[in-house]
Design an enzyme around this catalytic site. Structure first.
Site, PDB file in Angstrom:
ATOM      1  N   GLY A  25      27.935  26.780  24.053  1.00 39.23           N
ATOM      2  CA  GLY A  25      26.764  26.666  24.200  1.00 39.23           C
ATOM      3  C   GLY A  25      26.427  25.153  24.393  1.00 39.23           C
ATOM      4  O   GLY A  25      27.009  24.424  23.970  1.00 39.23           O
TER       5      GLY A  25
ATOM      6  N   PRO B 213      24.405  21.590  23.850  1.00 38.74           N
ATOM      7  CA  PRO B 213      24.250  21.004  22.788  1.00 38.74           C
ATOM      8  C   PRO B 213      22.696  21.646  22.251  1.00 38.74           C
ATOM      9  O   PRO B 213      21.822  21.463  23.080  1.00 38.74           O
ATOM     10  CB  PRO B 213      24.141  19.397  23.160  1.00 38.74           C
ATOM     11  CG  PRO B 213      24.850  19.137  24.364  1.00 38.74           C
ATOM     12  CD  PRO B 213      24.577  20.854  25.183  1.00 38.74           C
TER      13      PRO B 213
ATOM     14  N   THR C 220      21.636  24.315  20.842  1.00 41.87           N
ATOM     15  CA  THR C 220      21.166  25.596  20.982  1.00 41.87           C
ATOM     16  C   THR C 220      21.409  26.391  19.634  1.00 41.87           C
ATOM     17  O   THR C 220      20.942  27.675  19.683  1.00 41.87           O
ATOM     18  CB  THR C 220      22.122  26.350  22.122  1.00 41.87           C
ATOM     19  OG1 THR C 220      23.336  25.943  21.848  1.00 41.87           O
ATOM     20  CG2 THR C 220      21.607  25.794  23.485  1.00 41.87           C
ATOM     21  N   GLY C 221      21.840  25.663  18.481  1.00 44.20           N
ATOM     22  CA  GLY C 221      21.853  26.261  17.355  1.00 44.20           C
ATOM     23  C   GLY C 221      23.350  26.848  16.949  1.00 44.20           C
ATOM     24  O   GLY C 221      23.338  27.791  16.001  1.00 44.20           O
ATOM     25  N   LYS C 222      24.280  26.269  17.381  1.00 41.27           N
ATOM     26  CA  LYS C 222      25.579  26.651  17.118  1.00 41.27           C
ATOM     27  C   LYS C 222      26.029  26.405  15.749  1.00 41.27           C
ATOM     28  O   LYS C 222      26.476  27.458  14.882  1.00 41.27           O
ATOM     29  CB  LYS C 222      26.660  25.936  18.056  1.00 41.27           C
ATOM     30  CG  LYS C 222      26.451  26.532  19.454  1.00 41.27           C
ATOM     31  CD  LYS C 222      27.645  25.778  20.238  1.00 41.27           C
ATOM     32  CE  LYS C 222      27.284  24.165  20.446  1.00 41.27           C
ATOM     33  NZ  LYS C 222      26.203  23.595  20.859  1.00 41.27           N
ATOM     34  N   THR C 223      25.942  25.260  15.212  1.00 42.86           N
ATOM     35  CA  THR C 223      26.165  25.050  13.884  1.00 42.86           C
ATOM     36  C   THR C 223      25.229  25.895  12.857  1.00 42.86           C
ATOM     37  O   THR C 223      25.581  26.295  11.864  1.00 42.86           O
ATOM     38  CB  THR C 223      25.871  23.463  13.751  1.00 42.86           C
ATOM     39  OG1 THR C 223      26.544  22.675  14.596  1.00 42.86           O
ATOM     40  CG2 THR C 223      26.216  22.891  12.333  1.00 42.86           C
TER      41      THR C 223
ATOM     42  N   GLU D 225       5.280   7.056  43.400  1.00 50.59           N
ATOM     43  CA  GLU D 225       5.310   8.163  42.613  1.00 50.59           C
ATOM     44  C   GLU D 225       4.453   9.307  43.385  1.00 50.59           C
ATOM     45  O   GLU D 225       4.629  10.376  43.539  1.00 50.59           O
ATOM     46  CB  GLU D 225       4.685   8.314  41.356  1.00 50.59           C
ATOM     47  CG  GLU D 225       5.376   7.391  40.308  1.00 50.59           C
ATOM     48  CD  GLU D 225       6.929   7.725  40.058  1.00 50.59           C
ATOM     49  OE1 GLU D 225       6.926   8.945  40.286  1.00 50.59           O
ATOM     50  OE2 GLU D 225       7.757   6.801  39.699  1.00 50.59           O
TER      51      GLU D 225
ATOM     52  N   HIS E  27       6.604  10.700  45.844  1.00 49.69           N
ATOM     53  CA  HIS E  27       7.436  12.152  45.063  1.00 49.69           C
ATOM     54  C   HIS E  27       6.553  13.411  44.985  1.00 49.69           C
ATOM     55  O   HIS E  27       6.865  14.480  45.188  1.00 49.69           O
ATOM     56  CB  HIS E  27       7.806  11.815  43.714  1.00 49.69           C
ATOM     57  CG  HIS E  27       9.019  11.074  43.546  1.00 49.69           C
ATOM     58  ND1 HIS E  27      10.239  11.151  44.134  1.00 49.69           N
ATOM     59  CD2 HIS E  27       9.323   9.725  42.697  1.00 49.69           C
ATOM     60  CE1 HIS E  27      11.070  10.015  43.845  1.00 49.69           C
ATOM     61  NE2 HIS E  27      10.327   9.218  42.992  1.00 49.69           N
TER      62      HIS E  27
HETATM   63  P1  ADP Z   1      24.139  22.661  18.010  1.00 50.22           P
HETATM   64  O1  ADP Z   1      25.319  22.765  17.053  1.00 50.22           O
HETATM   65  O2  ADP Z   1      24.421  23.844  18.868  1.00 50.22           O
HETATM   66  O3  ADP Z   1      24.408  21.532  18.754  1.00 50.22           O
HETATM   67  P2  ADP Z   1      22.370  23.000  15.904  1.00 50.22           P
HETATM   68  O4  ADP Z   1      22.828  24.205  15.462  1.00 50.22           O
HETATM   69  O5  ADP Z   1      23.038  21.528  15.459  1.00 50.22           O
HETATM   70  O6  ADP Z   1      22.904  22.743  17.463  1.00 50.22           O
HETATM   71  O7  ADP Z   1      20.824  22.626  16.096  1.00 50.22           O
HETATM   72  C1  ADP Z   1      20.367  21.666  15.745  1.00 50.22           C
HETATM   73  C2  ADP Z   1      18.708  22.108  15.182  1.00 50.22           C
HETATM   74  O8  ADP Z   1      17.979  22.532  16.176  1.00 50.22           O
HETATM   75  C3  ADP Z   1      18.951  22.941  13.970  1.00 50.22           C
HETATM   76  O9  ADP Z   1      19.124  22.660  12.917  1.00 50.22           O
HETATM   77  C4  ADP Z   1      17.738  23.728  14.104  1.00 50.22           C
HETATM   78  O10 ADP Z   1      16.575  23.107  13.335  1.00 50.22           O
HETATM   79  C5  ADP Z   1      17.189  23.749  15.461  1.00 50.22           C
HETATM   80  N1  ADP Z   1      17.549  24.811  16.172  1.00 50.22           N
HETATM   81  C6  ADP Z   1      18.265  24.848  17.267  1.00 50.22           C
HETATM   82  N2  ADP Z   1      18.718  26.308  17.731  1.00 50.22           N
HETATM   83  C7  ADP Z   1      17.605  26.912  17.036  1.00 50.22           C
HETATM   84  C8  ADP Z   1      17.291  28.511  16.976  1.00 50.22           C
HETATM   85  N3  ADP Z   1      17.832  29.377  17.945  1.00 50.22           N
HETATM   86  N4  ADP Z   1      16.285  28.812  16.051  1.00 50.22           N
HETATM   87  C9  ADP Z   1      15.786  28.084  15.231  1.00 50.22           C
HETATM   88  N5  ADP Z   1      16.063  26.616  15.113  1.00 50.22           N
HETATM   89  C10 ADP Z   1      16.999  26.053  16.230  1.00 50.22           C
HETATM   90 ZN    ZN Z   2      11.404   7.542  42.247  1.00 48.38          ZN
HETATM   91 MG    MG Z   3      26.424  21.347  16.507  1.00 48.27          MG
END
Ligand code: ADP
Ligand code: ZN
Ligand code: MG
Length: 607
Positions: free
Chosen positions: A205, A207, A209-212, A428, A431
């Site tokens: 997914g 960057p 989006t909450g993968k970690t 602007e 645009h």
């Molecule tokens: P990724 O690993 O996908 O780049 P992270 O898991 O590091 O993203 O997300 C970074 C921060 O954004 C998380 O620590 C959290 O605080 C917030 N976050 C991202 N997605 C969510 C979600 N679905 N629900 C709640 N918090 C989220």
């Molecule tokens: Zn412009």
């Molecule tokens: Mg991450």
């Protein structure tokens, strides 16, 4: 779990020895006062030098009038006065000093005798407790060079335990990961029926989006240890180190099983083998091979699940994706409007929001924001409110922060001269007016001549809904909007400035994509030309052959140029037809610097 080793026991003895030395030093210092013979004491009593004598069983504590202290012993079984009189002290002299009896069986006696023992016992118990807590962690941390550097989150560390409750949106991903949680919690159920426990789960997914976060939540839900390591940490320029780290990591994880190993940003090691540029790619291959070997070497009883995250699944080595490796793939999408609201709710929970804040409205205005962007947004709003000395975050703080998150901070102090301000205002306005006049362009949220980041002014457009599909008509209108600034400068001043260079680059890249990637060109038809051009960044395409002929290349260029020209003509026509509106917008911009959505809609008559 590790047992107490000889080393730990040795440390224990060393600390005990230290405590004992310390104690004897302290108690010595208490008894530093000199001992007097009884006859000497008698002399001092007769001379009237004694101020006080404290009797504690047969020990005498003596304090002289000059402040010095001594100890002495009296005869066992007779009182102090009897002893002194026996030694020839006249009874009149006995009243010249204070005489205190201390009960040897009193509390202070017992405390004095027992306290050192109690303290050292507490030390020892505390030490053992501390060591036993450290054993598991130190077995990982004490490994040094060439050994795993994974950070471990153990299931009983309450502080940073993450569960599915902390992750909003991404419902499909959560649903799939619940299965993994089940495997980790009740492996027997699955093994009994002959199911193979999945070894690898790949989270894919954009960057932020909450993968970690999701990976941590799986560990938190299942209550298993979580070993985290990022791909780039593996890739260090020491030959063989990456591979040996992998080996150690798997060894430690198997000992702690059931457990999760999480490799963040796996594309740093797992990209197509042989695609690397320059040094370090041998190292990466060895590391990758080692991961594959370890995953193949799992037997069914090893309850270690490897999770990995990437935002570039397209460049991963196919060997990683074979069955028995990362065969579970979970897509983590950008949140839609409902999910954005839920994410905002989570991150504003610990922050005081004013009553006027409607998170739904904020979610509406933030299409394309990731979870991390939304977290950042709430935080920026809190900072803004705090700087203004407020106790609550109100809606305006959040709205202001949206612009900041999208465009970077305002540079109010950045002075532009009158002439430049005028050019920027028309640019602007161009645009904005083109965007407002074309049916398939995104609506204008805000026009401004306050500089932000590198831009002197900006026109903020946001889609009115969450887009998943983009039409050709939309792309063509967007190109015309991008060229609107350029066209307006040319139309009003008869000249061009460098201010339009970013716009031109953006417009050209959309036009190229229309032809080369999306097959939307009428003359060239439904074909893609060249591989995904982002790969060039990673070196794979460098030196690779184009998969089309020189003749086709020419046609592509012609087609791109035709698209750009017709878009420019479209923009120019709009500006010519609505010149009075263009001038009105520019005038208001020069005067007020910013026009918000509602006011803008009133001016151009779309309200
Ligand atoms: P990724 O690993 O996908 O780049 P992270 O898991 O590091 O993203 O997300 C970074 C921060 O954004 C998380 O620590 C959290 O605080 C917030 N976050 C991202 N997605 C969510 C979600 N679905 N629900 C709640 N918090 C989220
Ligand atoms: Zn412009
Ligand atoms: Mg991450």
């Amino acid at each position: 779990m590790m047992k107490l080793t000889a080393k730990h026991i040795l440390y224990g003895f060393l600390i005990l020895f230290f405590i004992a030395t310390l104690y004897s030093a302290i108690s010595d210092s208490f008894q530093e006062s000199k001992e007097l013979a009884l006859s000497e004491l008698v002399g001092k009593v007769n001379a009237g030098e004694v101020e006080e004598i404290v009797v504690e069983s047969s020990t005498l504590g003596i304090k002289l009038r000059d402040g010095s202290r001594f100890t002495s012993k009296k005869e066992e079984g007779s009182s102090l006065s009897d002893t002194l009189i026996n030694y020839g002290v006249p009874s009149a002299q006995l009243s010249t000093f204070k005489h205190t009896e201390k009960d040897p069986s009193g509390l202070s006696f017992w405390a004095g005798a027992l306290l050192p023992t109690i303290i050292s016992l507490a030390f020892i118990i505390g030490f053992i407790w501390f060591m036993s807590r450290q054993v598991q962690r130190s077995s990982i941390q004490s490994m040094s060079f060439g050994q795993t550097r994974a950070r471990m989150i153990s299931p009983d560390s309450e502080g940073n335990r993450v569960t599915f409750k902390d992750v909003a949106g991404v419902d499909e991903a959560k649903e799939e990961l619940r299965e993994i949680v089940e495997f980790l919690k009740h492996p027997k159920k699955f093994l009994d029926i002959g199911a193979r426990i999945p070894r690898g789960v790949l989270l894919m997914g954009a960057p932020g989006t909450g993968k970690t976060l999701l990976a941590k939540a799986v560990a938190g839900e299942a209550g298993v240890p979580f070993f985290q390591l990022s791909g780039s940490e593996f890739v260090e320029m020491f030959v063989g180190v990456g591979a040996s780290r992998v080996r150690d990591l798997f060894k430690v994880a198997k000992k702690a099983s059931p457990a999760i190993i999480f490799i963040d940003e796996v594309d740093a090691i797992g990209r197509h083998r042989g695609a690397g540029m320059g040094g370090g790619h041998d190292e990466r291959e060895q590391t990758l091979n080692q991961i594959l070997v370890e995953m193949d070497g799992f037997d069914t009883s090893d309850q270690v699940i490897v999770m990995a995250a990437t935002n570039r699944p397209d460049i991963l080595d196919p060997a990683l994706l074979r069955p028995g490796r990362f065969d579970r793939r979970v897509v983590v999408d950008l949140p839609d409007i409902k999910q954005r609201e839920a994410i905002l709710m989570i991150h504003s929970k610990s922050k005081p929001l004013a009553k006027d804040v409607r998170l739904k409205g904020i979610a509406e205005r933030t299409p394309g924001f990731s979870g991390a962007d939304l977290e950042n947004l709430v935080n920026e709003a809190a900072i803004l409110a705090a700087r203004a000395g407020k106790r609550e975050i109100n809606e305006l703080d959040i709205l202001k922060s949206i612009d900041k998150v999208i465009l970077g901070p305002e540079r109010k102090g950045y002075v532009i001269n009158k002439e430049e301000k005028k050019i920027t205002a028309y640019h602007e306005a161009g645009h904005a007016l083109v965007a407002a006049s074309l049916p398939n362009a995104d609506p204008v949220h805000k026009v401004s001549v306050i500089s932000r980041g590198r831009a002197l002014g900006y026109t903020l457009k946001l889609p009115s809904f969450d887009r998943h599909l983009y039409s050709r008509a939309h792309f063509l209108d967007e190109i015309a909007v991008a060229l609107g600034g350029y066209a307006a400068e040319n139309f009003i001043f008869g000249d061009m400035t460098t201010g339009a260079s970013d716009d031109l680059r953006k417009a050209s890249s959309i036009a190229r994509n229309i032809v080369q990637r999306y097959g939307m060109s009428k003359t060239l038809g439904p074909i893609t030309f060249g591989e995904d051009n982002q790969l060039v960044f990673l070196g794979k395409e460098i030196g690779a052959e184009k998969n089309y002929s020189e003749l086709t290349a020419q046609k592509i260029d012609q087609e791109v140029s035709a698209i750009m020209k017709s878009a420019l003509a479209k923009a120019q026509k709009i500006l010519r037809d609505r010149k009075s509106k263009l001038e009105e917008i520019a005038r208001i911009l020069i005067e007020k610097e910013t026009i918000e959505r509602d006011e803008f809609a009133r001016i151009v008559g779309t309200a």
